[in-house]
Design an enzyme around this catalytic site. Structure first.
Site, PDB file in Angstrom:
ATOM      1  N   SER A 187       0.920  -1.134  -0.092  1.00 19.42           N
ATOM      2  CA  SER A 187      -0.138  -0.012   0.004  1.00 19.42           C
ATOM      3  C   SER A 187       0.987   1.323   0.033  1.00 19.42           C
ATOM      4  O   SER A 187       2.152   1.147   0.181  1.00 19.42           O
ATOM      5  CB  SER A 187      -0.997   0.068   1.225  1.00 19.42           C
ATOM      6  OG  SER A 187      -0.147   0.223   2.303  1.00 19.42           O
ATOM      7  N   TYR A 191       1.386  -2.076  10.776  1.00 18.22           N
ATOM      8  CA  TYR A 191       1.000  -1.954   9.282  1.00 18.22           C
ATOM      9  C   TYR A 191       2.122  -1.472   8.521  1.00 18.22           C
ATOM     10  O   TYR A 191       2.266  -2.029   7.508  1.00 18.22           O
ATOM     11  CB  TYR A 191      -0.222  -1.203   9.320  1.00 18.22           C
ATOM     12  CG  TYR A 191      -0.951  -1.200   7.906  1.00 18.22           C
ATOM     13  CD1 TYR A 191      -1.749  -2.486   7.631  1.00 18.22           C
ATOM     14  CD2 TYR A 191      -0.600  -0.067   7.066  1.00 18.22           C
ATOM     15  CE1 TYR A 191      -2.304  -2.338   6.437  1.00 18.22           C
ATOM     16  CE2 TYR A 191      -1.249  -0.546   5.577  1.00 18.22           C
ATOM     17  CZ  TYR A 191      -2.026  -1.583   5.454  1.00 18.22           C
ATOM     18  OH  TYR A 191      -2.564  -1.812   4.171  1.00 18.22           O
TER      19      TYR A 191
END
Length: 79
Positions: free
Chosen positions: A56, A69
């Protein structure tokens, strides 16, 4: 093989539960490694295959309170 798993938890580092850290790294990064490891012998035997690891924007840019994350997605970019 498409590695596209991702879970998220948001908290400051000092409040981040260790079990959430471990789960995020396991699902977002370690699972991709294990899937690649399992898929490679068949790809090599067929002399064909593709591996796509989806990260991402967090693979390149950090965000507050998303330490696990961001670390995992940085790892996916490196993998």
């Amino acid at each position: 093989l498409v590695n596209n798993a991702g879970i998220q938890f948001v908290a400051p580092v000092e409040e981040f539960p260790v079990e959430k850290w471990d789960a995020i790294l396991a699902i977002n990064l370690s699972a991709a490694f294990h899937a690649i490891r399992a898929a490679l012998p068949g790809m090599k035997a067929r002399r064909f295959g593709r591996i796509i690891n989806t990260a991402s924007a967090h693979a390149l840019v950090a965000s507050p309170f998303k330490s696990a994350y961001v670390a995992a997605k940085h790892g996916i970019a490196g993998l």
